[in-house]
Motif scaffolding. Structure first.
Motif, PDB file in Angstrom:
ATOM      1  N   LEU A 137      -2.620   4.610   2.879  1.00 31.73           N
ATOM      2  CA  LEU A 137      -2.089   5.903   2.464  1.00 31.73           C
ATOM      3  C   LEU A 137      -1.774   6.806   3.652  1.00 31.73           C
ATOM      4  N   SER A 138      -2.525   6.625   4.738  1.00 28.80           N
ATOM      5  CA  SER A 138      -2.316   7.517   5.864  1.00 28.80           C
ATOM      6  C   SER A 138      -0.939   7.282   6.496  1.00 28.80           C
ATOM      7  N   ARG A 139      -0.325   6.082   6.211  1.00 32.22           N
ATOM      8  CA  ARG A 139       1.051   5.877   6.646  1.00 32.22           C
ATOM      9  C   ARG A 139       1.983   6.324   5.521  1.00 32.22           C
ATOM     10  N   PRO A 140       3.136   6.856   5.814  1.00 27.30           N
ATOM     11  CA  PRO A 140       4.035   7.251   4.729  1.00 27.30           C
ATOM     12  C   PRO A 140       4.574   6.026   3.998  1.00 27.30           C
ATOM     13  N   TYR A 141       4.746   6.121   2.686  1.00 26.82           N
ATOM     14  CA  TYR A 141       5.411   5.055   1.946  1.00 26.82           C
ATOM     15  C   TYR A 141       6.581   5.693   1.227  1.00 26.82           C
ATOM     16  N   GLN A 142       7.624   4.933   1.012  1.00 26.12           N
ATOM     17  CA  GLN A 142       8.884   5.573   0.647  1.00 26.12           C
ATOM     18  C   GLN A 142       9.538   5.030  -0.600  1.00 26.12           C
ATOM     19  N   SER A 143       9.045   3.923  -1.143  1.00 17.40           N
ATOM     20  CA  SER A 143       9.772   3.341  -2.271  1.00 17.40           C
ATOM     21  C   SER A 143       8.812   3.069  -3.419  1.00 17.40           C
ATOM     22  N   PRO A 144       9.361   2.937  -4.643  1.00 17.72           N
ATOM     23  CA  PRO A 144       8.515   2.555  -5.776  1.00 17.72           C
ATOM     24  C   PRO A 144       7.799   1.228  -5.529  1.00 17.72           C
ATOM     25  N   GLY A 145       8.448   0.314  -4.794  1.00 17.91           N
ATOM     26  CA  GLY A 145       7.811  -0.974  -4.501  1.00 17.91           C
ATOM     27  C   GLY A 145       6.575  -0.801  -3.638  1.00 17.91           C
ATOM     28  N   GLU A 146       6.662   0.092  -2.648  1.00 18.14           N
ATOM     29  CA  GLU A 146       5.495   0.346  -1.797  1.00 18.14           C
ATOM     30  C   GLU A 146       4.391   1.053  -2.587  1.00 18.14           C
ATOM     31  N   LEU A 147       4.796   1.963  -3.472  1.00 18.95           N
ATOM     32  CA  LEU A 147       3.810   2.619  -4.337  1.00 18.95           C
ATOM     33  C   LEU A 147       3.107   1.570  -5.202  1.00 18.95           C
ATOM     34  N   ALA A 148       3.897   0.631  -5.754  1.00 21.08           N
ATOM     35  CA  ALA A 148       3.316  -0.403  -6.619  1.00 21.08           C
ATOM     36  C   ALA A 148       2.313  -1.253  -5.847  1.00 21.08           C
ATOM     37  N   ARG A 162      -3.352  -2.754  -5.246  1.00 18.72           N
ATOM     38  CA  ARG A 162      -4.557  -2.917  -4.435  1.00 18.72           C
ATOM     39  C   ARG A 162      -5.688  -2.033  -4.976  1.00 18.72           C
ATOM     40  N   ALA A 163      -5.366  -0.796  -5.327  1.00 15.44           N
ATOM     41  CA  ALA A 163      -6.398   0.126  -5.821  1.00 15.44           C
ATOM     42  C   ALA A 163      -6.989  -0.368  -7.141  1.00 15.44           C
ATOM     43  N   VAL A 164      -6.126  -0.838  -8.046  1.00 18.80           N
ATOM     44  CA  VAL A 164      -6.622  -1.286  -9.356  1.00 18.80           C
ATOM     45  C   VAL A 164      -7.528  -2.494  -9.183  1.00 18.80           C
ATOM     46  N   ASN A 165      -7.103  -3.465  -8.378  1.00 18.73           N
ATOM     47  CA  ASN A 165      -7.929  -4.664  -8.199  1.00 18.73           C
ATOM     48  C   ASN A 165      -9.249  -4.356  -7.511  1.00 18.73           C
ATOM     49  N   ALA A 166      -9.277  -3.253  -6.748  1.00 20.66           N
ATOM     50  CA  ALA A 166     -10.525  -2.836  -6.102  1.00 20.66           C
ATOM     51  C   ALA A 166     -11.361  -1.931  -7.008  1.00 20.66           C
ATOM     52  N   GLY A 167     -10.869  -1.611  -8.192  1.00 22.35           N
ATOM     53  CA  GLY A 167     -11.598  -0.695  -9.075  1.00 22.35           C
ATOM     54  C   GLY A 167     -11.662   0.711  -8.509  1.00 22.35           C
ATOM     55  N   ALA A 226       1.154  -5.191 -10.064  1.00 20.24           N
ATOM     56  CA  ALA A 226       1.918  -3.978 -10.365  1.00 20.24           C
ATOM     57  C   ALA A 226       3.322  -4.127  -9.822  1.00 20.24           C
ATOM     58  N   GLY A 227       4.268  -3.472 -10.475  1.00 18.44           N
ATOM     59  CA  GLY A 227       5.639  -3.520  -9.983  1.00 18.44           C
ATOM     60  C   GLY A 227       6.462  -2.415 -10.608  1.00 18.44           C
ATOM     61  N   GLY A 239       7.945  12.628  -8.759  1.00 20.53           N
ATOM     62  CA  GLY A 239       8.021  13.092  -7.377  1.00 20.53           C
ATOM     63  C   GLY A 239       9.360  12.756  -6.747  1.00 20.53           C
ATOM     64  N   PRO A 240       9.582  13.212  -5.513  1.00 14.88           N
ATOM     65  CA  PRO A 240      10.860  12.956  -4.837  1.00 14.88           C
ATOM     66  C   PRO A 240      11.017  11.474  -4.512  1.00 14.88           C
ATOM     67  N   SER A 241      12.273  10.997  -4.455  1.00 14.08           N
ATOM     68  CA  SER A 241      12.499   9.569  -4.234  1.00 14.08           C
ATOM     69  C   SER A 241      11.978   9.136  -2.869  1.00 14.08           C
ATOM     70  N   SER A 242      11.863  10.090  -1.923  1.00 14.12           N
ATOM     71  CA  SER A 242      11.333   9.736  -0.608  1.00 14.12           C
ATOM     72  C   SER A 242       9.813   9.590  -0.633  1.00 14.12           C
ATOM     73  N   ARG A 243       9.180  10.065  -1.696  1.00  8.19           N
ATOM     74  CA  ARG A 243       7.717  10.007  -1.769  1.00  8.19           C
ATOM     75  C   ARG A 243       7.310   9.842  -3.239  1.00  8.19           C
ATOM     76  N   PRO A 244       7.649   8.693  -3.855  1.00  3.45           N
ATOM     77  CA  PRO A 244       7.351   8.522  -5.281  1.00  3.45           C
ATOM     78  C   PRO A 244       5.854   8.491  -5.536  1.00  3.45           C
TER      79      PRO A 244
END
Ligand SMILES: [Zn+2]
Length: 616
Positions: free
Chosen positions: A36-47, A52-57, A91-92, A124-129
């Motif tokens: 998270l500390s790095r910027p992510y920019q697409s729905p794919g990166e968000l997914a 990862r978060a869901v599988n880690a509970g 997730a996707g 949110g904005p497309s640059s930061r979904p």
């Protein structure tokens, strides 16, 4: 569904993996924050981060990935590991036909009446979904499935199943430009048509999306297949197979009718819900005119024992011929159908079949039959037969509550009593003991997951005791009248919930009973009852005992038995309507002590409650 006795199987598996999963959770959480500390920019990166978060509970990271102002309930992210299904989530993102919207799905192989696939809007904005609002499973997207024409072909040599589902859908005038149905992610879809014409379609995880049909009704046809595992809840071995969990296109698990043709090897028998139509043993068709939320198909090399009773054909489909076992199973089914058919509503089918499985790890209701793991027979049959009423005639989706498991568990005790096989106590076993041991994490109206041990303890055990408490308050005759009203008031095609039963309670018993279940259903706690200001005074040739029954927290209704002890004990019962309730009763002999609920029949916490008496 009944998990007993195989619950232990899941619990043991859970225990073995528990420490490893905690470790995974900690590592995953750290990774989530790191990325998270790095910027992510697409729905794919968000997914990818969501997966990862869901599988880690890791519900904390899910919150941090959520758009400001959006309130989603991520309890499921923390809880899913408690359900004995350790398949990974994927997730996707998926773009929505005819709009600028993008959705994010989180899916995995699902088992029946447990966890489920999740769907979120992306905000949110497309640059930061970011994650937007969850679209809950019971919020339909564009359409509802009302009927299925299904062909199932089992090929045991390849452990392979192919399915064609011609689903009748009614479209909704909602904000969506698409129609969305759900199908377990283990199936691979090869073809989709709308009214037999080609249509664009997408399969993502446990979802299928098509552009919304223009007409109010349409036929959505899906062709799909899977190679099935040898074990689990949807499986195929060299002698049996079953499809149990979301193997057909569904919308919010809402009830649908079905006509199902099952093709299996010549020496197999196949069964699906409803009435058997024409067909050979290797391609048999079943039609279910009763809309239900869960559809099951089973097939195998069964040995059949048949019994005709009062116009109903009872069958035992056993994997090993055994006259004794067949008789035990059929005796249970016959007795349950007679008791519930007489006391609640007529049995809705011409037959009922108990199907034995060496693979299925529990027992599952299919309304005109039940699929039962070998170890669950014959003890589970009464519970499963009762689901023909609680799940069949009155369906439940398990998306909001598992009310029908309370009714099925309560019905086991009802059957025991009415068949003369158990004590005349509405819940059949110690309510007070249960009150001191049941979990209080969630209210009865909010538990949904039959495979989660906390949900199950509340949904099955507490639920049955709460119905037992209601029967104590209104009496057995009015309880049965209330159960009958619940069935007859139900509108065919809908799913029901606790609120519908509460309406039946009021309709049958009067508006003064409208609130009698509110606290039991909506407050997760279990109350304690006490005595205050208890006095005894001379009254004619005997004694009068007065005092107050207290309740903490307020709101819980119960019928409280009181006994005044002495040389000649005397008893009464006080209806507590959710607040402190004064009482007054007579005793011929001089009482020394008043005891509240001496036999432990009230669902309550705490120990013995006694008040020593003093002359006024
Ligand atoms: Zn059940």
């Amino acid at each position: 569904m009944s998990l007993f006795p195989p619950t232990g199987r899941y619990l043991r598996r859970s225990t073995l993996l528990f420490l490893a999963l905690i470790a995974c959770g900690a590592v995953g959480s750290a990774l989530g924050w790191g990325v998270l500390s790095r910027p992510y920019q697409s729905p794919g990166e968000l997914a990818a981060l969501v997966e990862r978060a869901v599988n880690a509970g890791d519900a904390v990271t899910m919150e941090s990935l959520t758009a400001p102002g959006i309130k989603n309930d991520y309890r499921w992210v923390r809880e899913w590991r408690q359900s004995g299904n350790f398949k990974r989530w994927k997730a996707g993102p998926v773009s929505v036909y005819g709009s600028q919207r993008t959705l994010l799905h989180i899916s995995r192989l699902q088992v029946v009446q447990s966890t489920y696939d999740h769907l979120y809007e992306i905000a949110g904005p497309s640059s930061r979904p970011r994650l937007g609002r969850e679209i809950p499973e019971d919020e339909l997207v564009g359409c509802r499935v009302t009927d299925h024409r299904i062909t199932v072909t089992f090929d045991p040599a390849r452990r392979h199943v192919t399915v064609t589902d011609r689903a009748k859908v009614t479209t909704h005038a909602d904000r969506w430009s698409v129609a969305l149905v759900r199908l377990n992610a283990q199936f691979s879809v090869s073809q989709v048509t709308l009214d037999d014409a080609p249509t664009p379609w997408r399969q993502f995880g446990g979802f299928i999306m098509v552009p919304k049909p223009a007409a109010q009704t349409a036929t959505l046809t899906l062709a799909y297949e899977a190679t099935l595992p040898k074990t689990g809840e949807t499986f195929m071995s060299d002698k049996e197979a079953a499809l149990t969990a979301y193997w057909y296109a569904h919308t919010g698990r809402l009830p649908a009718t079905s006509e199902i043709e099952v093709r299996a090897p010549q020496d197999w028998l196949a069964i699906a819900p409803g009435e058997r139509q024409s067909g050979s043993s290797s391609a048999v068709r079943w039609k279910n005119l009763l809309p239900v939320s869960f559809i099951t198909v089973a097939a195998g090399k069964y040995s059949v024992t048949r019994r005709e009773v009062g116009g109903v054909t009872l069958n035992a489909y056993l994997l090993r011929p055994s006259a004794t076992r067949a008789r035990e199973v059929l005796d249970q089914a016959q007795s349950a159908i007679e008791v519930f058919g007489h006391q609640i509503a007529p049995f809705p089918y011409s037959g009922y079949t108990v199907v034995e499985s060496d693979v299925f790890p529990a027992a599952l209701e299919a309304y005109s039959f039940t699929l039962c793991g070998r170890e669950t027979l014959p003890g589970v049959v009464v519970h499963e037969v009762s689901h023909t009423w609680w799940g069949g005639l009155v369906p439940n989706t398990y998306t909001r509550s598992m009310w029908n498991e309370a009714f099925a568990t309560y019905s086991e005790g009802l059957h025991r009593r009415l068949a003369g096989a158990g004590p005349d106590d509405p819940t059949g076993h110690g309510a007070r003991t249960a009150g001191n041991t049941l979990p209080t994490a969630l209210p009865l109206s909010k538990v949904t997951d039959a495979m989660n041990s906390t949900h199950a303890a509340i949904g099955y055990t507490k639920g049955a005791h709460v119905l037992g408490q209601l029967e104590r308050m209104i009496g057995p005759e009015r309880m049965r009248a209330t159960l009958r009203a619940f069935v007859t008031r139900h509108r065919c095609g809908d799913a029901a919930d606790w609120s519908d039963f509460q309406a039946a309670v009021t309709a049958t018993n009067g508006t003064e009973w409208a609130e009698c279940l509110d606290a039991w259903l909506n407050d997760p706690r279990i109350p304690s009852f006490g005595l205050s200001g208890v006095r005894v005074s001379r009254s004619g040739s005997g004694y009068e005992i007065t005092g107050t029954v207290t309740v903490e927290p307020v709101g819980f209704w119960a019928l409280i038995p009181l006994t005044a002890g002495g040389n000649e004990p005397t008893s009464t019962a006080v209806l507590c309507r959710g607040s402190a309730t004064p009482f007054r009763f007579q005793s011929r002999a001089a009482p020394e002590v008043v005891t509240l609920d001496p036999d432990g029949v009230v669902l309550r916490t705490g120990g013995d409650v006694r008040a020593a008496l003093t002359d006024k």
